[in-house]
Design a protein around this motif. Structure first.
Motif, PDB file in Angstrom:
ATOM      1  N   VAL A   1     -47.779 -10.207   5.437  1.00 15.90           N
ATOM      2  CA  VAL A   1     -48.012 -11.348   5.178  1.00 15.90           C
ATOM      3  C   VAL A   1     -46.802 -12.362   4.822  1.00 15.90           C
ATOM      4  CG1 VAL A   1     -48.313 -11.062   2.758  1.00 15.90           C
ATOM      5  CG2 VAL A   1     -49.560 -12.639   3.668  1.00 15.90           C
ATOM      6  N   ALA A   2     -45.670 -11.735   4.462  1.00 14.09           N
ATOM      7  CA  ALA A   2     -44.543 -12.537   4.402  1.00 14.09           C
ATOM      8  C   ALA A   2     -44.091 -13.087   5.697  1.00 14.09           C
ATOM      9  CB  ALA A   2     -43.515 -11.561   3.909  1.00 14.09           C
TER      10      ALA A   2
ATOM     11  N   LEU B   1     -52.455  -6.600  -4.755  1.00 11.07           N
ATOM     12  CA  LEU B   1     -53.716  -7.205  -4.174  1.00 11.07           C
ATOM     13  C   LEU B   1     -53.490  -8.335  -4.496  1.00 11.07           C
ATOM     14  CD1 LEU B   1     -56.180  -7.235  -2.213  1.00 11.07           C
ATOM     15  CD2 LEU B   1     -57.614  -6.668  -4.367  1.00 11.07           C
ATOM     16  N   ALA B   2     -53.271  -8.890  -5.792  1.00  9.79           N
ATOM     17  CA  ALA B   2     -53.080 -10.004  -6.480  1.00  9.79           C
ATOM     18  C   ALA B   2     -51.997 -10.927  -5.684  1.00  9.79           C
ATOM     19  CB  ALA B   2     -52.861  -9.928  -7.861  1.00  9.79           C
ATOM     20  N   ARG B   3     -50.832 -10.182  -5.457  1.00  9.85           N
ATOM     21  CA  ARG B   3     -49.667 -10.759  -4.669  1.00  9.85           C
ATOM     22  C   ARG B   3     -50.070 -11.036  -3.366  1.00  9.85           C
ATOM     23  NH1 ARG B   3     -46.534  -6.326  -7.239  1.00  9.85           N
ATOM     24  NH2 ARG B   3     -45.344  -7.124  -9.108  1.00  9.85           N
ATOM     25  N   ALA B   4     -50.874 -10.242  -2.806  1.00  9.47           N
ATOM     26  CA  ALA B   4     -51.236 -10.598  -1.292  1.00  9.47           C
ATOM     27  C   ALA B   4     -52.326 -11.669  -1.257  1.00  9.47           C
ATOM     28  CB  ALA B   4     -51.967  -9.291  -0.653  1.00  9.47           C
ATOM     29  N   ARG B   5     -53.057 -11.964  -2.133  1.00 11.70           N
ATOM     30  CA  ARG B   5     -53.885 -12.957  -2.421  1.00 11.70           C
ATOM     31  C   ARG B   5     -53.028 -14.411  -2.461  1.00 11.70           C
ATOM     32  NH1 ARG B   5     -57.338  -9.877  -5.613  1.00 11.70           N
ATOM     33  NH2 ARG B   5     -56.570 -10.921  -7.357  1.00 11.70           N
ATOM     34  N   MET B   6     -51.998 -14.393  -3.443  1.00  6.82           N
ATOM     35  CA  MET B   6     -51.364 -15.399  -3.363  1.00  6.82           C
ATOM     36  C   MET B   6     -50.605 -16.005  -2.464  1.00  6.82           C
ATOM     37  SD  MET B   6     -48.179 -15.944  -5.953  1.00  6.82           S
ATOM     38  CE  MET B   6     -47.398 -14.412  -5.320  1.00  6.82           C
ATOM     39  N   LEU B   7     -49.824 -14.807  -1.722  1.00 11.95           N
ATOM     40  CA  LEU B   7     -49.216 -15.262  -0.426  1.00 11.95           C
ATOM     41  C   LEU B   7     -49.993 -15.755   0.682  1.00 11.95           C
ATOM     42  CD1 LEU B   7     -46.532 -12.202  -0.327  1.00 11.95           C
ATOM     43  CD2 LEU B   7     -46.257 -14.814  -0.992  1.00 11.95           C
ATOM     44  N   GLU B   8     -51.312 -15.352   0.663  1.00 10.57           N
ATOM     45  CA  GLU B   8     -52.179 -15.608   1.828  1.00 10.57           C
ATOM     46  C   GLU B   8     -52.772 -16.970   1.473  1.00 10.57           C
ATOM     47  OE1 GLU B   8     -54.237 -15.556   5.190  1.00 10.57           O
ATOM     48  OE2 GLU B   8     -52.826 -14.014   4.719  1.00 10.57           O
ATOM     49  N   ARG B   9     -53.054 -17.380   0.132  1.00 10.10           N
ATOM     50  CA  ARG B   9     -53.220 -18.798  -0.105  1.00 10.10           C
ATOM     51  C   ARG B   9     -52.239 -19.725   0.384  1.00 10.10           C
ATOM     52  NH1 ARG B   9     -56.780 -20.879  -4.026  1.00 10.10           N
ATOM     53  NH2 ARG B   9     -57.857 -19.194  -3.141  1.00 10.10           N
ATOM     54  N   CYS B  10     -50.897 -19.237   0.038  1.00 11.23           N
ATOM     55  CA  CYS B  10     -49.846 -20.082   0.453  1.00 11.23           C
ATOM     56  C   CYS B  10     -49.868 -20.342   2.125  1.00 11.23           C
ATOM     57  CB  CYS B  10     -48.439 -19.481   0.143  1.00 11.23           C
ATOM     58  SG  CYS B  10     -48.160 -19.586  -1.604  1.00 11.23           S
ATOM     59  N   VAL B  11     -50.236 -19.464   2.716  1.00  8.17           N
ATOM     60  CA  VAL B  11     -50.151 -19.351   4.196  1.00  8.17           C
ATOM     61  C   VAL B  11     -51.332 -20.396   4.718  1.00  8.17           C
ATOM     62  CG1 VAL B  11     -50.797 -18.081   6.226  1.00  8.17           C
ATOM     63  CG2 VAL B  11     -49.287 -17.112   4.618  1.00  8.17           C
TER      64      VAL B  11
ATOM     65  N   MET C   1     -43.637 -17.372   6.065  1.00  5.00           N
ATOM     66  CA  MET C   1     -42.277 -17.752   6.856  1.00  5.00           C
ATOM     67  C   MET C   1     -42.565 -18.645   7.864  1.00  5.00           C
ATOM     68  SD  MET C   1     -39.407 -15.062   5.647  1.00  5.00           S
ATOM     69  CE  MET C   1     -40.169 -13.681   6.306  1.00  5.00           C
ATOM     70  N   SER C   2     -43.343 -17.878   8.853  1.00  2.66           N
ATOM     71  CA  SER C   2     -43.625 -19.025   9.941  1.00  2.66           C
ATOM     72  C   SER C   2     -44.254 -20.236  10.130  1.00  2.66           C
ATOM     73  CB  SER C   2     -44.606 -18.011  10.957  1.00  2.66           C
ATOM     74  OG  SER C   2     -45.121 -18.772  12.113  1.00  2.66           O
ATOM     75  N   GLN C   3     -45.161 -20.272   8.829  1.00  2.00           N
ATOM     76  CA  GLN C   3     -46.142 -21.440   8.312  1.00  2.00           C
ATOM     77  C   GLN C   3     -45.171 -22.333   7.651  1.00  2.00           C
ATOM     78  OE1 GLN C   3     -48.862 -22.330   9.709  1.00  2.00           O
ATOM     79  NE2 GLN C   3     -49.051 -20.622  10.893  1.00  2.00           N
ATOM     80  N   LEU C   4     -44.260 -21.754   6.765  1.00  5.01           N
ATOM     81  CA  LEU C   4     -43.343 -22.676   5.936  1.00  5.01           C
ATOM     82  C   LEU C   4     -42.370 -23.300   7.109  1.00  5.01           C
ATOM     83  CD1 LEU C   4     -42.400 -23.579   3.386  1.00  5.01           C
ATOM     84  CD2 LEU C   4     -40.872 -21.480   3.261  1.00  5.01           C
ATOM     85  N   VAL C   5     -41.801 -22.705   8.290  1.00  6.97           N
ATOM     86  CA  VAL C   5     -40.960 -23.490   8.831  1.00  6.97           C
ATOM     87  C   VAL C   5     -41.690 -24.397   9.570  1.00  6.97           C
ATOM     88  CG1 VAL C   5     -39.878 -23.064  11.101  1.00  6.97           C
ATOM     89  CG2 VAL C   5     -39.510 -21.458   9.423  1.00  6.97           C
TER      90      VAL C   5
ATOM     91  N   LEU D   1     -42.584 -22.393  -2.732  1.00  6.20           N
ATOM     92  CA  LEU D   1     -42.850 -22.055  -1.688  1.00  6.20           C
ATOM     93  C   LEU D   1     -41.743 -21.061  -1.079  1.00  6.20           C
ATOM     94  CD1 LEU D   1     -44.826 -24.725   0.097  1.00  6.20           C
ATOM     95  CD2 LEU D   1     -45.773 -22.701  -0.646  1.00  6.20           C
ATOM     96  N   LEU D   2     -40.437 -21.631  -1.495  1.00  7.11           N
ATOM     97  CA  LEU D   2     -39.588 -20.826  -1.074  1.00  7.11           C
ATOM     98  C   LEU D   2     -39.178 -19.652  -1.939  1.00  7.11           C
ATOM     99  CD1 LEU D   2     -36.916 -23.606  -0.607  1.00  7.11           C
ATOM    100  CD2 LEU D   2     -37.755 -22.193   1.612  1.00  7.11           C
ATOM    101  N   ALA D   3     -39.683 -19.916  -3.234  1.00 10.33           N
ATOM    102  CA  ALA D   3     -39.319 -18.521  -4.043  1.00 10.33           C
ATOM    103  C   ALA D   3     -40.532 -17.542  -3.603  1.00 10.33           C
ATOM    104  CB  ALA D   3     -39.749 -18.946  -5.487  1.00 10.33           C
ATOM    105  N   SER D   4     -41.618 -17.976  -3.400  1.00  7.17           N
ATOM    106  CA  SER D   4     -42.658 -17.014  -2.701  1.00  7.17           C
ATOM    107  C   SER D   4     -42.228 -16.131  -1.684  1.00  7.17           C
ATOM    108  CB  SER D   4     -43.867 -17.809  -2.360  1.00  7.17           C
ATOM    109  OG  SER D   4     -44.278 -18.370  -3.584  1.00  7.17           O
ATOM    110  N   ALA D   5     -41.580 -16.948  -0.727  1.00  9.02           N
ATOM    111  CA  ALA D   5     -41.056 -16.260   0.632  1.00  9.02           C
ATOM    112  C   ALA D   5     -39.965 -15.108   0.141  1.00  9.02           C
ATOM    113  CB  ALA D   5     -40.616 -17.223   1.530  1.00  9.02           C
ATOM    114  N   ARG D   6     -39.123 -15.664  -0.810  1.00  3.69           N
ATOM    115  CA  ARG D   6     -38.071 -14.637  -1.256  1.00  3.69           C
ATOM    116  C   ARG D   6     -38.646 -13.415  -2.108  1.00  3.69           C
ATOM    117  NH1 ARG D   6     -35.293 -19.543  -2.932  1.00  3.69           N
ATOM    118  NH2 ARG D   6     -36.242 -19.249  -4.911  1.00  3.69           N
ATOM    119  N   ALA D   7     -39.589 -13.774  -2.900  1.00  2.96           N
ATOM    120  CA  ALA D   7     -40.192 -12.528  -3.453  1.00  2.96           C
ATOM    121  C   ALA D   7     -40.998 -11.707  -2.504  1.00  2.96           C
ATOM    122  CB  ALA D   7     -41.279 -13.203  -4.462  1.00  2.96           C
ATOM    123  N   ALA D   8     -41.574 -12.233  -1.523  1.00  2.00           N
ATOM    124  CA  ALA D   8     -42.395 -11.423  -0.587  1.00  2.00           C
ATOM    125  C   ALA D   8     -41.511 -10.667   0.315  1.00  2.00           C
ATOM    126  CB  ALA D   8     -43.174 -12.331   0.385  1.00  2.00           C
ATOM    127  N   VAL D   9     -40.192 -11.049   0.812  1.00  5.21           N
ATOM    128  CA  VAL D   9     -39.531 -10.276   1.297  1.00  5.21           C
ATOM    129  C   VAL D   9     -38.625  -9.237   0.502  1.00  5.21           C
ATOM    130  CG1 VAL D   9     -37.117 -10.302   2.648  1.00  5.21           C
ATOM    131  CG2 VAL D   9     -39.032 -12.083   3.047  1.00  5.21           C
TER     132      VAL D   9
END
Length: 695
Positions: free
Chosen positions: A422-423, A349-359, A427-431, A406-414
């Motif tokens: 959420v990954a 859940l903590a990882r998901a919150r972190m990725l959602e915040r990045c989004v 990636m969509s928003q990062l692009v 942000l790139l490291a977050s995308a790699r970790a999420a995948v």
């Protein structure tokens, strides 16, 4: 005033330089390292010129001060290397080796050298060696995990120096003598305690301070934590801390014993946040990341991060944005704590919150560039204040600073495999944010990496539509960087995925791209055939603009093949299609290409009439650059017909229209040889499909 690193091992303390040297101890090691730079190598002794850069190795356990020693050595000798100091980190905080290609990209970026998107490791390391050839530069390679990493990055330049930091000897690199670190001497250890805890308690009880240094075995990281613990407790005696540490027994290292004591003294929220920081990808974390992991407010997270930094558990980084470094030497302890004190579901859940915040931050980062629409302005106003950027410049600066994380977050999420939904949104928003602030071409290297991650998720989740989009995007970059055969393979795979998804957009673009690849490879028959297949689909779907463009691409293929009759027929169809669609500029360009083919076919009078018609349509299109370029095309035709005076008049008109040299104006109208292998448009070249509609 500049920030300088104090010798505290993996735990670093920033101190303002005030004329005195802030580095502590290691006098003998520094002397040996500086002498080693001047030492004759085996090649010199044998009479041969050294083929590569000299390598110095600083080896020691995490927390021993190896990084700070390397930085101090670099500070002392940097003025000898006129081409500057380059830095790269070769391990992640958890010890995972960084791929050589990523380190090479970072170094090439620091040299301001172009980085071919998607280039292989060998090509990148070769480009790095070429960039450093003839230079006198110093490379500092942090946390080398294996000799192969360092060896691949070594410059073929004897004038360069490489300083590698590692946990042990790097066997496999010749002529390297490691400088192995132990603890600090007692005097330096006491001075470090004094700086961390304040000088009063150290001065009044120097014996206890020396005993504390002994208990900490002189390890800089352990001493920093001990000093932070004392600083937070003004009434605690140095002897009391030494006694508590001795009571811990001999279990574990000195650093682990001090860490357990300091961790036990933290409040429950601070201890939880510290543990969860081990989940953050990359080296640096910011208050947004910490607040998302812990589920707290951003202001509360920053207050806690500052408190942890005061304890020596984090390092506050000198940055335009508040950022903190999680010491690599503490990462194993934090990871063990999360595994034993937090449930797996809570960590996920903590990882998901972190990725959602990045989004959401990336959404805000992109939206600030699109405030010309009421819908976007309303969407921005609906975001929490903490997620908004005051202006596009602030958003661009944030993206630039946080891009590696942000790139490291995308790699970790995948890599996680459990957070693909959420990954994909991340990636969509990062692009989109990269394209909005950096541009498709400038961000091509990062976009290529992200599209590769999209492909991984699409294949794992069996998402043919997203797989097709990722393959098309990767193929476009391969095509633009000259890897045409690789692009052709990706386009064919995209066609299969598009058909599986029953996606006419993907199949149509894939067929056209396959044709473009064959055209680039000189297989004009196959190119015309694939363009024809794409054209048939466009006509069946009544997509007239695309159909008109494809008529032109077929005409270009026939032109290359020397089949001017077929080329003329298709260019006329393109002209008619653009005229019906009301696209004046495209109509003028198609007429220009028709005139070119007429000239190739030996019909100069027809070519002249067609070219004049193209000029007239460009005037109606109110496109001055196109208008001027077509004047130049008309001038060339007049030259071929033996009328140089009229040709000169038209060239003069073009120059007056643009105020540029004629060669520049002529470049504005691409011929078929220029236009034959372009992606449909930049939007398509970076699009990730099948994402949530709200994104």
């Amino acid at each position: 005033m500049t920030d300088q690193v104090v010798d505290t091992g993996g735990v670093q303390v920033s101190a303002h330089a005030s004329g005195e040297n802030q580095f502590l101890g290691r006098t003998r090691e520094l002397k040996e390292l500086r002498a080693d730079i001047e030492r004759a190598g085996l090649d010199t002794i044998s009479g041969r010129k050294a083929p590569r850069a000299r390598v110095l190795l600083i080896a020691g356990r995490p927390g021993s001060g190896r990084t700070a020693l390397a930085e101090e050595l670099v500070r002392q000798v940097a003025d000898r290397y006129a081409d500057g100091v380059l830095r790269a980190r070769l391990s992640e905080p958890d010890g995972t080796p960084v791929p050589v290609e990523r380190a090479a990209r970072e170094l090439l970026g620091a040299l301001d050298r172009p980085i071919p998107p998607g280039a292989a490791e060998d090509d990148l390391t070769a480009a790095l060696r070429k960039a450093l050839a003839g230079r006198r530069a110093l490379l500092l390679l942090h946390d080398a995990a294996e000799a192969e990493q360092v060896d691949a990055l070594l410059p073929d330049a004897p004038e360069c120096l490489v300083v590698a930091v590692s946990g042990g000897p790097l066997t496999g690199i010749s002529d390297v003598r490691p400088c192995t670190l132990g603890g600090l001497d007692t005097k330096s250890g006491v001075e470090l305690l004094s700086r961390q805890a304040g000088s009063v308690r150290i001065t009044v009880d120097p014996r206890a301070a020396e005993g504390l240094v002994e208990v900490c075995q002189g390890q800089p990281a352990a001493l920093v934590l001990a000093g932070g613990w004392l600083a937070a407790r003004p009434k605690a005696a140095v002897a009391d801390l030494a006694k508590q540490l001795r009571a811990e027994g001999e279990e574990g290292t000195a650093l682990s014993r001090v860490f357990r004591l300091v961790y036990a003294s933290l409040s429950t929220p601070a201890a939880r946040m510290l543990r969860l920081l081990s989940l953050a990808p990359g080296i640096l974390v910011d208050p947004h990341t910490a607040s998302a992991l812990a589920g707290s407010s951003v202001d509360s997270a920053r207050t806690t991060l500052d408190a942890l930094a005061a304890h020596g558990l984090l390092h506050a980084v000198d940055s335009p944005l508040p950022q903190y470094e999680v010491p690599a030497c503490l990462h194993p302890y934090l990871k063990t704590l999360t595994e034993t004190q937090d449930r797996p579901a809570e960590l996920q859940l903590a990882r998901a919150r972190m990725l959602e915040r990045c989004v959401r931050l990336l959404q805000s980062c992109r939206a600030i560039t699109e405030t010309d629409t009421p819908e976007t302005r309303q969407k921005l106003l609906g975001m929490p204040q903490a997620l908004r950027f005051p202006n596009p410049r602030a958003a661009a600066d944030w993206l630039n600073i946080r891009r590696p994380a942000l790139l490291a977050s995308a790699r970790a999420a995948v890599a996680d495999g459990e957070l693909d939904t959420v990954a994909r949104r991340l990636m969509s928003q990062l692009v989109k944010a990269l394209v909005a602030h950096v541009g498709t071409q400038a961000a091509a290297d990062d976009l290529y990496a992200v599209h590769g991650l999209v492909l991984d998720v699409a294949e794992r989740r069996n998402l043919p539509r997203e797989k097709a989009a990722a393959l098309l995007n990767l193929g476009d970059v391969d095509a633009r960087t000259g890897r045409t055969q690789a692009a052709l393979v990706r386009y064919r795979a995209a066609l299969d995925a598009g058909r599986q998804a029953n996606d006419p957009y993907a199949t149509g673009r894939a067929m056209e791209s396959v044709g473009g690849a064959h055209l680039e490879l000189g297989d004009y028959d196959r190119a015309a055939d694939w363009f024809g297949r794409a054209l048939a689909q466009r006509l069946a779907r009544d997509e007239r603009a695309d159909a008109a463009r494809l008529y032109g691409r077929i005409g270009a293929a026939h032109t290359f093949a020397g089949r001017y009759g077929e080329a003329l027929r298709h260019w006329r169809a393109a002209v008619a299609g653009h005229r019906k669609n009301g696209d004046l500029a495209a109509h003028a360009r198609a007429l220009s290409e028709l005139a070119r083919v007429q000239e190739y076919a030996g019909r100069p009078e027809e070519s002249l009439r067609t070219c004049r018609e193209a000029v007239e349509w460009a005037r109606r299109a109110e496109d001055p650059r196109l208008h001027a370029a077509l004047y130049m095309r008309l001038a060339d035709t007049l030259d071929h017909l033996g009328d140089p005076a009229a040709a000169q008049l038209h060239r003069g008109a073009a120059r007056r229209m643009l105020g540029e040299e004629p060669e520049e104006a002529d470049a504005q109208v691409p011929g078929p040889e220029q236009d034959a292998f372009e992606p449909e448009n930049d939007r398509n070249a970076c699009e990730i499909r099948s994402t949530s509609a709200e994104d």
